[in-house]
Design an enzyme around this catalytic site. Structure first.
Site: not given
Length: 528
Positions: A132, A191, A193, A285
């Protein structure tokens, strides 16, 4: 004109008289009610912490901590996936690995490389990078990295969309619409990281393969930069308690806990049955986890399966993250309370756990009582000596709660005082965010992507650190913290002069902590 010439002593006497007239009939009853409410909330939080500690202790005594004792689990045999001619790959479910990204220049190579390095039959895994990014240069870097892995034979898909509607939830939902996803049985989410080890799928997937009622397998986070600064150590203490106690108890006793948004594997059928990803709150989530739980699905937490991740090392990034993590659950509680109450598919015991333990005590009371009691009500009783707090309320219960939080990170037990003071400061933002979520006002749907630094700090040399740090109102100076610091300092001075309960020791320490945070002297300074 005559009023302006009144002696200062006369003005002071008038103010004192006015205070006495208002204090007894108005201030004292209100403060006593606030003390009673805070004590009740403290007891609720204490009982919850003590209950979870007792469950963990009992599980260790009876050796029931390992999920393998509760669920069927058999390792994925190496020979099944390695010899294609034997047809062993048919025993392996097809896994979609999703990596949502947004301008992740510092970490995109690490996350993509880790996902592409997962040990799984190459024809049974698809890596999907959901980019994105709004920076064209970063988009090009990510696309080139995906092409590089594709040339190595990895089945990797680079997906973009026209807008960022729904933020992460929107990206994940859009990613599930592609035709090749129809052949997938499971979806693993990381994610940008997060870097899983190569054996992540081999350790997590068997719980889903052999237990058809399990929808989610969640791994624990391992923080690669926990020693970056004192602020990251404080975060590690809070999150380690969450993983070693809250998630373990939820998984073992109720087969339910909040999905952490990453480092987990979902059964796609369960995601679809629950209604898929929704962007109505900033905790998509947790939203999915609650809806899947109400459909009767079970969750498994693997405490010994760890995935490397990064903690926010700047206060600005941490503050935005905590706003999202506090506002989102409160807003979700507002939206889903009646759905949980009316649900007929799960037991009353699970409903009570979700409403009372999971949402009310941990996500709302835990934030509110910390700030209101420690930073507003206790200091106020210094100014109003008619209101007293029992010793068990301001010493024993808070001390026990603090000690119980230390079990998650034994190596940081010597930092408990710093952790307590810092958590009280952060409770200011969490309380504000909680009420924003409950009332659904203001920044309720604000989504600011947490800044990641990757290897940037490791490559930084002392000579590159700027000697002068520019002060910017709103960026380096935080007026709320400075205001609370002044209030606590005033109450501490008043206690020294007129009080007899020695609150000033705590008040001055807490005031200094608010002041340090208020002037931006916390976290890692990152040069632009």
């Amino acid at each position: 004109m005559a009023a302006a010439l009144l002696p200062e002593t006369t003005v002071g006497a008038m103010l004192a008289a006015t205070w006495e007239q208002v204090c007894a009939p108005v201030v004292v009853p209100l403060l006593r009610a606030a003390v009673a409410l805070c004590l009740a909330m403290s007891v609720m939080l204490f009982v919850e912490k003590a209950y979870m500690a007792a469950v963990i202790l009992a599980m260790r005594l009876f050796r029931r901590c390992r999920p393998e004792r509760q669920y069927r689990w058999e390792p994925m045999r190496e020979d099944e996936g390695d010899d294609l001619e034997l047809g062993g790959n048919g025993d392996y479910p097809v896994v979609l690995v999703q990596i949502p990204m947004y301008n992740e220049r510092e970490v995109y190579q690490l996350s993509i490389g880790a996902a592409c390095g997962l040990s799984w039959p190459s024809d049974r895994i698809i890596v999907q990078v959901l980019d994105d990014s709004t920076d064209p240069a970063i988009k090009e870097l990510v696309q080139v990295e995906c092409q590089r892995w594709a040339r190595k034979g990895v089945n990797i898909k680079y997906e973009i969309r026209e807008n960022r509607r729904g933020y992460k939830a929107g990206a994940l939902k859009e990613g599930m619409k592609h035709s090749y996803v129809r052949d997938c049985d499971l979806v693993a989410i990381f994610d940008a990281d997060f870097q899983p080890d190569a054996d992540f799928l081999r350790r997590a997937v068997p719980f889903l393969v052999h237990n058809p009622d399990v929808a989610l397998v969640q791994a624990r986070w391992k923080f690669v930069n926990a020693d970056e600064c004192l602020m990251t150590r404080m975060q590690e203490m809070s999150l380690d308690y969450h993983f070693t106690v809250e998630q373990v108890v939820g998984s073992s006793i109720y087969a339910f806990f909040g999905f952490n948004g990453t480092a987990g594997v979902w059964r796609i059928a369960a995601v679809n049955e629950a209604g898929g990803w929704k962007d109505r709150t900033t905790v998509e989530d947790m939203d999915l986890a609650v809806r899947a739980s109400l459909k009767g699905w079970k969750f498994v937490f693997l405490g010994d399966l760890m995935v490397k991740s990064e903690l926010p090392s700047t206060f600005k990034a941490f503050r935005y993250q905590q706003h999202r993590w506090s506002c989102g659950p409160a807003n979700l509680f507002r939206k889903m309370l009646m759905d949980i109450v009316r649900n007929k598919k799960v037991t009353l015991w699970r409903k009570i756990h979700v409403i009372y333990n999971f949402f009310l005590v941990r996500k709302i009371i835990g934030h509110v009582v910390t700030f209101v009691f420690c930073c507003l009500v206790i200091p106020a009783t210094v100014l109003v000596p008619e209101v007293e707090i029992p010793k068990w309320g301001y010493i024993y219960i808070p001390s026990i709660i603090t000690l119980l939080n230390a079990v998650g990170t034994p190596r940081s037990v010597h930092l408990l005082v710093f952790w307590t003071l810092f958590e009280n400061v952060m409770s200011l933002h969490r309380t504000k965010a909680t009420f924003i979520g409950l009332l659904e006002i203001g920044r309720v749907n604000e989504w600011v992507v947490t800044e990641k630094l990757g290897d940037a700090l490791k490559m930084k040399t002392p000579s590159k650190v700027p000697k002068k740090l520019r002060m910017r109102i709103g960026e380096r100076l935080h007026l709320l913290e400075l205001g609370v610091a002044a209030y606590l300092f005033f109450c501490g001075c008043y206690d020294i002069s007129f009080g007899n309960n020695h609150y000033f020791i705590f008040l001055f320490m807490q005031s200094i902590t608010f002041f340090v945070v208020g002037v931006g002297y916390v976290g890692t300074f990152v040069p632009h």
